[in-house]
Structure formats: C-alpha cells, structure tokens
Design a protein around this motif. Structure first.
Motif, PDB file in Angstrom:
ATOM      1  N   GLN A 186       0.802  -1.224   0.000  1.00  0.00           N
ATOM      2  CA  GLN A 186       0.000   0.000   0.000  1.00  0.00           C
ATOM      3  C   GLN A 186       0.836   1.276   0.000  1.00  0.00           C
ATOM      4  O   GLN A 186       0.461   2.273  -0.585  1.00  0.00           O
ATOM      5  CB  GLN A 186      -0.917   0.009   1.233  1.00  0.00           C
ATOM      6  N   ILE A 187       1.939   1.246   0.708  1.00  0.00           N
ATOM      7  CA  ILE A 187       2.594   2.543   0.923  1.00  0.00           C
ATOM      8  C   ILE A 187       4.032   2.629   0.431  1.00  0.00           C
ATOM      9  O   ILE A 187       4.700   3.625   0.665  1.00  0.00           O
ATOM     10  CB  ILE A 187       2.576   2.899   2.415  1.00  0.00           C
ATOM     11  N   LEU A 188       4.474   1.632  -0.247  1.00  0.00           N
ATOM     12  CA  LEU A 188       5.873   1.613  -0.678  1.00  0.00           C
ATOM     13  C   LEU A 188       6.263   2.880  -1.423  1.00  0.00           C
ATOM     14  O   LEU A 188       7.342   3.435  -1.228  1.00  0.00           O
ATOM     15  CB  LEU A 188       6.108   0.384  -1.562  1.00  0.00           C
ATOM     16  N   SER A 189       5.386   3.330  -2.273  1.00  0.00           N
ATOM     17  CA  SER A 189       5.742   4.457  -3.124  1.00  0.00           C
ATOM     18  C   SER A 189       5.892   5.758  -2.351  1.00  0.00           C
ATOM     19  O   SER A 189       6.325   6.763  -2.910  1.00  0.00           O
ATOM     20  CB  SER A 189       4.704   4.624  -4.237  1.00  0.00           C
ATOM     21  N   ARG A 190       5.559   5.749  -1.065  1.00  0.00           N
ATOM     22  CA  ARG A 190       5.704   6.980  -0.275  1.00  0.00           C
ATOM     23  C   ARG A 190       7.131   7.157   0.235  1.00  0.00           C
ATOM     24  O   ARG A 190       7.443   8.182   0.840  1.00  0.00           O
ATOM     25  CB  ARG A 190       4.745   6.934   0.927  1.00  0.00           C
ATOM     26  N   PHE A 191       7.994   6.158   0.024  1.00  0.00           N
ATOM     27  CA  PHE A 191       9.346   6.216   0.581  1.00  0.00           C
ATOM     28  C   PHE A 191      10.398   6.436  -0.502  1.00  0.00           C
ATOM     29  O   PHE A 191      10.137   6.224  -1.687  1.00  0.00           O
ATOM     30  CB  PHE A 191       9.642   4.919   1.345  1.00  0.00           C
ATOM     31  N   ASP A 192      11.591   6.847  -0.029  1.00  0.00           N
ATOM     32  CA  ASP A 192      12.701   7.045  -0.963  1.00  0.00           C
ATOM     33  C   ASP A 192      13.101   5.702  -1.580  1.00  0.00           C
ATOM     34  O   ASP A 192      12.798   4.631  -1.057  1.00  0.00           O
ATOM     35  CB  ASP A 192      13.893   7.678  -0.239  1.00  0.00           C
ATOM     36  N   VAL A 193      13.831   5.784  -2.691  1.00  0.00           N
ATOM     37  CA  VAL A 193      14.082   4.579  -3.478  1.00  0.00           C
ATOM     38  C   VAL A 193      14.941   3.562  -2.724  1.00  0.00           C
ATOM     39  O   VAL A 193      14.787   2.356  -2.890  1.00  0.00           O
ATOM     40  CB  VAL A 193      14.698   4.956  -4.842  1.00  0.00           C
ATOM     41  N   GLU A 194      15.842   4.033  -1.870  1.00  0.00           N
ATOM     42  CA  GLU A 194      16.675   3.076  -1.131  1.00  0.00           C
ATOM     43  C   GLU A 194      15.835   2.305  -0.117  1.00  0.00           C
ATOM     44  O   GLU A 194      15.984   1.093   0.044  1.00  0.00           O
ATOM     45  CB  GLU A 194      17.828   3.791  -0.425  1.00  0.00           C
ATOM     46  N   THR A 195      14.946   3.023   0.556  1.00  0.00           N
ATOM     47  CA  THR A 195      14.055   2.344   1.501  1.00  0.00           C
ATOM     48  C   THR A 195      13.133   1.389   0.749  1.00  0.00           C
ATOM     49  O   THR A 195      12.865   0.274   1.208  1.00  0.00           O
ATOM     50  CB  THR A 195      13.221   3.380   2.284  1.00  0.00           C
ATOM     51  N   GLN A 196      12.676   1.816  -0.403  1.00  0.00           N
ATOM     52  CA  GLN A 196      11.842   0.934  -1.225  1.00  0.00           C
ATOM     53  C   GLN A 196      12.590  -0.357  -1.558  1.00  0.00           C
ATOM     54  O   GLN A 196      12.045  -1.461  -1.444  1.00  0.00           O
ATOM     55  CB  GLN A 196      11.472   1.618  -2.540  1.00  0.00           C
ATOM     56  N   ALA A 197      13.848  -0.182  -1.956  1.00  0.00           N
ATOM     57  CA  ALA A 197      14.630  -1.363  -2.345  1.00  0.00           C
ATOM     58  C   ALA A 197      14.816  -2.308  -1.163  1.00  0.00           C
ATOM     59  O   ALA A 197      14.796  -3.535  -1.322  1.00  0.00           O
ATOM     60  CB  ALA A 197      15.986  -0.922  -2.891  1.00  0.00           C
TER      61      ALA A 197
END
Lengths: 250, 162
Positions: B105-116
């Motif tokens: 649900q919320i992955l896209s709310r974080f910076d790319v490193e946190t996403q990774a």
C-alpha cells in the motif's frame, strides 16, 4: 534440518559463477531450486534471443554518444607499479561475439589493455603497439581451468607471460583481472599472445614445445598461425596478434 | 564494430540476462522489462564497477536494476493513481502478511533506497545481511531503514483507519 532454499539473488550468483557458490550443494539436490533455475535460464534465453537483438543497436548508439566515461575511473585499477598513467584495457579475441576456440560448452576470452599512446585503449587482433608497451589482461572462462598466457615472436621464441612464477598454470574461474601484466621486449615485429586454459596440470615446457611445433620462426607464421595443436583434449585457447612498432620513450 | 563496442556487446550478453530477470520480476511485463534492461545496462556502463568480474558485479546489477524498476513502477503508479503491484516471494513467512499489505500500500511513499530494502525483505525474501551485500549498504542501514519503514507504515495505516 533442511537448509532454506536460496533467494533469487543467490541463484543469480550461482548462474554468474557457473555453479561455484556456497549454495551449489543445496541446489543440486533441490528439485524446487532446479525448477527455479530452469525458469531463470529460460528467461536468460529470452533475453539472448529477443531482447538483446532488439536493443543492442540502441545500447551501442547511446554508448557512442558518450566518450568512454569509465576509462578515467578505471585507472585506479591498475597497480601503481611503474604505471603512472595507465591503461585500460581490453581484450579481445579475434572473432567478435564468437571469439573463442574450444570444446563444446566451453569458452575463454582474453582482453588486453595498454596505454602506450598516452591514453588507455583496448587492443584488438592485429593492433599496432609500441615495442615496449605495458600490457594488462582480463580473462574470462566458462569453467574453472588452469591458465597460461604465453607469447611467440618472429624469432620463434616462446615467452612465459602469466603466471610469472610457478610450475603450473594459475587456476581461474569466471572473469577476472590478472595480476601483474606484461612488458613487451622492445623489438619490432609481430608478436602473438595465446591464453591457454586446461583442466589438467599443464606445464609451461609442454606448452612451449607445442608452440614451437605449431609456429616456426618467421613473421608470416606468427601472423598466420592462430592455434596451437597437440595440447590435451579439453584445453581451451584464444589468441591475439600484436604488431610491435618502435619503442616509446620511457 | 570497434573494440569498445565489442567489449560493450559482450558485457551486455553476459550480464543482460541477470538485469532482464530482475526487471521482469519487478515489472512483470516483458515489454517494460526489455526497455528497462537496456536503460539499466547503460547506467551500469557509466560506472567503473562494470569493469569487475561478473560475480563481483552482481550487487551493482541488482541495486541498479531494482532502483530503476521501482522508479518505473512508481511513475506508472502515479500516472494511474494506484498502489505498486508487487508479487511476494513464496518463502516470505505468512506471519509477515500484515507487513506485506503495508508494503504493497505505501511503498511508493518512501525514498528509493528504503523501497529497495522493503522489496528485498518482503518481496524477495532476503535476509538482512544478504540484502545489505546486494545493495552495497551496511546491515545497520538495512535494519534502520526497515524499522523506520515499518514504523512510518504503521503510522500511515493508523491515520488512514476510519
């Protein structure tokens, strides 16, 4: 207790290292992992058969718009030993993209780099270099093997290039930069390098004997002869011809 | 082909499958993975890391492909105003299912490193130490960002509840 199956990342490492990873034991006895690997191989084939042909031109065109941006950062890779400026690379086997000579299922690639003109460059077959050029090598093999690099010049002299010491070749696997390098002898004329990788214990004397038999003294034979016969079955080899010009001032 | 082009083409043939599989896994579209593969490869060529042996290059391939494809997904999700659509690794414990939902649900709310990092743990089922090696960061960084991700994700969910 059964070890957990490796992640996709670990399986990628397994594929890139051609099976030489800590997870090899598990994978060989795990049907599920073998099925995952089969799927990954299938996707790899998909890349080679459709993605690569469809995108390589665009990749090269995009690359051509850049001026070798990786050369400068790569300079630090060359040991400081006497190489103030340095070189880069390359290597190359005479036949682009099919550049190996070997048994079915195996291949080797030798990349050779020099900076004899003041700028790093990769050498292709027949390249002209200064007769006292310094060379660096990168080697790649599909299977672990014992590597020798030798050179043969127009006088028929067979020289040992790599490894510098020891009675056996250096065990190599995957792709790696080779320690050391080579300094050409300062004499003008053709010189042919051979990278020879075997599965058994191959001594330099045996290779030199085979090279002498295959390449009689003379410039034309050095330029013409691209393989050394008489080596044990399964031995892989690749070659690079260099045309040595005049020496550079050191 | 010039020697440089030959070298580039050979490298592309060797590492392209790894990039393509990673992109296919994240993007789940052959066409999108094809486009992403060449873009990721060009990014890798800009880095001196591509000079390494293939095995040593793997973390760079994984990291670059993951970041690039997550950005592609994020941009597509924004355009379509929907959440990222990720498939989870079968080995991820069902105990972490709520975290899976959070991730989705919320992955896209974080910076790319946190996403990774979140994708590595919840999608790929990687242990933190393995993920740290793959992303070229410390285990401490993985742990810290993962904790922050989960904390903020729970806050976000809590705020979203009626």
């Amino acid at each position: 207790m059964t070890a957990p199956c490796p992640t996709d990342f670990a399986l990628e490492a397994y594929l890139l290292a051609r099976g030489h990873t800590p997870t090899s034991g598990h994978i060989q006895h795990c049907e599920r992992c073998q099925a995952r690997l089969a799927r990954m191989e299938e996707e790899g084939n998909e890349f080679r058969q459709s993605v690569y042909p469809a995108t390589i031109d665009a990749v090269l065109a995009s690359r051509a718009r850049r001026s070798w941006p990786w050369l400068k950062p790569a300079l630090w890779l060359v040991p400081a030993v006497g190489l103030a400026a340095s070189v880069l690379l390359v290597v190359r086997d005479p036949h682009p993209l099919a550049d190996y000579i070997g048994v079915k299922g195996g291949s080797v690639e030798l990349s050779t780099f020099t900076n004899d003109t003041g700028a790093a460059r990769a050498l292709s077959d027949g390249s002209t270099v200064s007769s006292n050029a310094k060379l660096r090598f990168k080697f790649r093999t599909d299977h672990a093997c014992s590597l020798w690099i030798i050179s043969v010049d127009a006088s028929g002299e067979v020289s040992r290039v790599f490894p510098e010491a020891g009675s056996a070749g250096a065990t190599v696997s995957g792709a790696q930069e080779l320690a050391g390098g080579a300094l050409l002898d300062g004499k003008s004329g053709p010189e042919r390098l051979f990278a020879i990788c075997g599965t058994g214990r191959l001594r330099f004397e045996e290779i030199a004997k085979a090279a002498h038999a295959a390449i009689p003294p003379g410039e034309s034979s050095v330029r013409r002869q691209r393989t050394i016969g008489g080596l044990p079955p399964g031995t892989l080899q690749t070659t690079l011809l260099l045309e040595k010009g005049t020496p550079d001032r050191q | 082909m010039t020697p440089d082009q030959q070298q580039v083409a050979q490298l592309y043939r060797r590492v392209g499958p790894t990039i393509y599989r990673r992109c296919l896994r994240i993007l789940k579209s052959r066409a999108a993975a094809q486009d992403a593969t060449q873009e990721v490869f060009l990014k890798i060529l800009k880095s001196p890391h591509h000079f390494r042996a293939d095995e040593a290059l793997l973390p760079t391939l994984y990291q670059t492909a993951t970041h690039h494809c997550l950005n592609v997904m994020r941009d597509a999700a924004r355009r379509q105003k929907k959440h990222l659509d990720l498939a989870f690794a079968p080995d991820v414990s069902t105990d972490s299912f709520p975290e899976r939902q959070l991730t989705q649900q919320i992955l896209s709310r974080f910076d790319v490193e946190t996403q990774a990092i979140a994708v590595g743990v919840f999608v790929d089922g990687m242990e933190q130490a393995e993920l740290a090696g793959a992303l070229g960061v410390s285990s401490k960084t993985v742990s810290r960002k993962l904790t922050r991700f989960l904390t903020n994700a729970r806050k976000f969910i809590h705020r979203s509840e009626p």
